[in-house]
Design a protein around this motif. Structure first.
Motif, mmCIF file in Angstrom:
data_model
loop_
_atom_site.group_PDB
_atom_site.id
_atom_site.type_symbol
_atom_site.label_atom_id
_atom_site.label_comp_id
_atom_site.label_asym_id
_atom_site.label_seq_id
_atom_site.Cartn_x
_atom_site.Cartn_y
_atom_site.Cartn_z
ATOM 1 N N THR A 1 -7.328 6.963 -7.262
ATOM 2 C CA THR A 1 -7.749 6.598 -4.992
ATOM 3 C C THR A 1 -8.978 7.145 -4.882
ATOM 4 O OG1 THR A 1 -5.352 6.229 -5.390
ATOM 5 C CG2 THR A 1 -6.492 6.006 -3.608
ATOM 6 N N PRO B 1 0.812 4.830 -2.345
ATOM 7 C CA PRO B 1 -1.029 5.893 -2.332
ATOM 8 C C PRO B 1 -1.243 5.798 -0.474
ATOM 9 C CG PRO B 1 -1.683 3.507 -2.875
ATOM 10 C CD PRO B 1 0.147 3.521 -3.300
ATOM 11 N N TYR B 2 -0.176 5.262 -0.500
ATOM 12 C CA TYR B 2 -0.673 6.063 1.635
ATOM 13 C C TYR B 2 0.662 5.889 1.671
ATOM 14 C CZ TYR B 2 -5.561 4.394 0.089
ATOM 15 O OH TYR B 2 -6.251 4.153 -0.375
ATOM 16 N N TYR C 1 0.925 10.839 -4.314
ATOM 17 C CA TYR C 1 1.287 9.494 -5.697
ATOM 18 C C TYR C 1 0.528 9.687 -7.126
ATOM 19 C CZ TYR C 1 -1.056 4.914 -7.259
ATOM 20 O OH TYR C 1 -1.083 3.584 -8.134
ATOM 21 N N GLN D 1 1.127 -1.106 0.363
ATOM 22 C CA GLN D 1 -0.302 -0.182 -0.176
ATOM 23 C C GLN D 1 0.794 1.487 0.260
ATOM 24 O OE1 GLN D 1 -2.801 -1.310 -0.240
ATOM 25 N NE2 GLN D 1 -2.185 -3.290 0.128
ATOM 26 N N HIS E 1 -5.174 -4.248 -3.474
ATOM 27 C CA HIS E 1 -4.777 -2.590 -3.214
ATOM 28 C C HIS E 1 -5.741 -2.212 -2.534
ATOM 29 C CE1 HIS E 1 -1.791 -4.492 -6.154
ATOM 30 N NE2 HIS E 1 -1.202 -3.725 -5.806
ATOM 31 N N LYS F 1 -6.764 0.957 -2.585
ATOM 32 C CA LYS F 1 -6.389 2.208 -3.618
ATOM 33 C C LYS F 1 -7.538 1.530 -4.484
ATOM 34 C CE LYS F 1 -3.143 1.263 -7.425
ATOM 35 N NZ LYS F 1 -3.861 1.092 -8.194
ATOM 36 N N ASP F 2 -7.786 0.400 -4.816
ATOM 37 C CA ASP F 2 -8.774 -0.081 -5.963
ATOM 38 C C ASP F 2 -10.048 -0.351 -5.293
ATOM 39 O OD1 ASP F 2 -6.747 -0.366 -7.692
ATOM 40 O OD2 ASP F 2 -6.431 -1.975 -7.659
ATOM 41 N N ASP G 1 -2.994 9.045 -7.533
ATOM 42 C CA ASP G 1 -4.392 9.615 -6.426
ATOM 43 C C ASP G 1 -5.634 10.095 -7.306
ATOM 44 O OD1 ASP G 1 -3.989 10.525 -3.758
ATOM 45 O OD2 ASP G 1 -4.371 12.475 -4.458
ATOM 46 N N ARG H 1 -3.924 8.886 3.489
ATOM 47 C CA ARG H 1 -3.433 8.837 1.492
ATOM 48 C C ARG H 1 -1.992 9.801 1.333
ATOM 49 N NH1 ARG H 1 -9.028 10.750 -1.761
ATOM 50 N NH2 ARG H 1 -7.778 10.505 -3.945
#
Length: 549
Positions: free
Chosen positions: A246, A220-221, A240, A73, A540, A542-543, A243, A236
């Motif tokens: 995200t 992303p994190y 990224y 992540q 992930h 982010k997904d 982003d 967050r």
């Protein structure tokens, strides 16, 4: 990748009391009453149980699945994987090779969380750091297995890290030179050990570079808070590169090792996604009660009991073979675990891409014939009622691992009569340290694929592998693995070489392979986007999205 999966409490069938599942929350949080609208929730936060406290978040030193879950992540390697487990662009947008020996990766315009550009030089630094023997990484041989030029010599202290076959042609072009053609190299470039680290941060903070406030990431994190043995909170990273796509703003990873506690907190509304295990004694009830919230996937992982080949009694192949024969795999999978796991008669899970499967002759024997042969071998090795085989079985601290170890000890005692096993439990970090130093006789182990290809498993048994804790050595096995990378080898021929390598492991009784995993977990219905088709289980955050509920 080493797996610290905590097996759930076994059934009454093995003579131990069950631990019930409890917990309660408000009606709106109760798992059985959750409904969604399909619209995004106003608050985009998620809580995921990660199973245990991570040993480290240094990507070049991390070796467990739990560590990888968090690092995935925060950091992005040259490549990444999608929801189906397929290799996709990461920091590299494209890659090519004329011969599978010299690979060129073109990097995207991306920034670290502090605003610095991500460059090919970051990967050169990180790859050298991984291979440097002074960094004492169990994954120091990862690039050796992938045949990166000079990786083996560097790891052995015979060459300088600057000679590693990884070069920045310019800020956005990375070249990796191999000694043998490796067609699956890009598939191996999303592993946590080859994720980049920010050089200035590492040099400024040393071992503390992964602490909140110090960690500079390209994913992303980033770390917001870390409470040991409780939780790690990620927030967050707006720097990224993706982003804009995200949604979740904050993710909390919990360190709950017990599956019953995990389920109880899920039902109480305190956990949105459980760890990848469910209590066997609750499994049917959970399916009836929660339906589609029970998510079960195949998992590219193998559970095993590892021999220490360097000292008695397991430097004797007859002893190893006897215990491999007497292991009651089907009872473990069909009567204890009962969640789709399959008995393992080879190391590599049978659905791994590119594998030609191996079937040992003794797999067709009935239980009585296996036991008779096991007793014969132990007798030949000098063991009897008056001189029983005694050894210690090491496992990492968890009542569920202990329960399975007790069951296995009982299997051997009942079947063979003169086998006396003592059990030793250690906390995760101590257990890993003692395995790596060969301070054990037999140890429970688990390995999950670093990439979806048989070599990800089989390379761990090569003589020089940093993950070969039992110090198994066989020149024929090493040669077979090397032959898989001959320039003219076809995929079919490579699969056959893998099958032959498994036959060597079986002949030597290198390890007791017990079962191939599934990944049963609970996922709240308001969590959208969680994959059900990735055998690597490389989710992930982010997904994901949180829906109104």
């Amino acid at each position: 990748m080493t797996l610290k999966l905590a097996l759930s409490t076994l059934s009454v069938a093995v003579g131990l009391a069950l631990v019930g599942c409890g917990g309660s929350g408000s009606t709106s949080n109760d798992a059985s009453t959750v409904s969604t609208t399909g619209e995004l929730a106003d608050t985009q936060t998620i809580v995921i149980n990660n199973g245990a406290e991570p040993e480290t978040l240094d990507p070049q030193k991390a070796k467990g699945v739990g560590e990888s879950n968090i690092l995935r992540q925060m950091l992005v390697g040259l490549t990444d994987s999608d929801k189906d487990g397929k290799t996709v662009p990461g920091m590299a947008t494209e890659w090519s090779s004329p011969d599978n020996k010299v690979w060129t990766f073109k990097l995207r315009d991306a920034k670290w969380s502090n605003g610095d550009p991500v460059t090919a030089h970051d990967f050169v630094y990180s790859f050298r750091r991984l291979t440097d023997p002074s960094n004492t990484s169990d994954y120091a041989t990862y690039l050796v297995g992938l045949k990166v030029l000079n990786a083996e010599a560097i790891n052995a202290g015979k060459a300088k890290t600057e000679t590693l076959g990884v070069k920045a042609l310019d800020d956005k072009t990375l070249q990796i030179t191999l000694t043998e053609p490796v067609p699956y190299l890009p598939d191996a470039m999303f592993h946590s050990s080859v994720m980049p680290v920010h050089q200035k941060s590492v040099e400024a903070h040393g071992d503390k570079f992964t602490s909140p406030g110090n960690f500079v990431v390209n994913g992303p994190y980033n770390i917001k808070d870390w409470k040991i043995n409780e939780k790690i909170v990620l927030e967050r990273n707006t720097a990224y590169f993706d982003d804009a796509n995200t949604t979740i703003n904050e993710v909390t990873f919990l360190a709950i090792p017990q599956a019953t506690t995990d389920v109880a907190r899920y039902k109480a509304g305190e956990v949105d996604i459980t760890y990848e295990e469910l209590p066997p004694e609750q499994f049917e009830q959970l399916k009836a009660e929660l339906g589609s919230q029970v998510n079960v996937q195949p998992r590219l992982c193998t559970y095993y009991y590892e021999f220490n080949h360097t000292k008695p009694p397991f430097n004797d192949v007859r002893v190893r073979k006897a215990l491999a024969l007497a292991m009651d795999r089907e009872t473990i999978t069909d009567k204890i675990l009962r969640q789709g796991q399959t008995a393992a008669y080879q190391y590599v899970p049978t659905f791994t891409q590119g594998m030609k499967n191996f079937t040992p002759e003794w797999q067709a024997w009935d239980r009585d014939k296996r036991i008779a042969e096991a007793k014969k071998l132990l007798t030949e090795a000098g063991y009897s009622q008056s001189n029983p085989l005694k050894f210690e079985l090491l496992y990492n601290t968890n009542e569920n691992h202990r329960t399975l170890a007790v069951a296995v000890a009982s299997f051997y005692k009942d079947a063979l009569g003169f086998v006396d096993i003592s059990l030793a439990n250690q906390e995760w970090k101590t257990y890993l340290d003692n395995r790596s130093k060969q301070n054990f006789q037999m140890a429970r182990g688990g390995w999950c694929a670093d990439y979806n290809e048989p070599s990800s498993f089989l390379l761990t048994f090569t003589s020089g592998s940093g993950n070969n804790n039992g110090k198994y050595k066989n020149a024929e096995f090493d040669k077979l693995l090397n032959q898989t990378l001959d320039a003219n080898i076809t995929p079919e021929q490579r699969g056959e070489l893998y099958r032959q390598a498994e036959a060597v492991l079986d002949k030597d009784a290198s390890t007791i392979f017990v079962y191939h995993y599934t990944a049963p977990r609970l996922v709240k219905p308001y969590v959208a986007g969680f994959s059900e088709s990735d055998a690597m289980n490389f989710y992930h955050v982010k997904d994901l999205k949180i829906l109104k509920h």
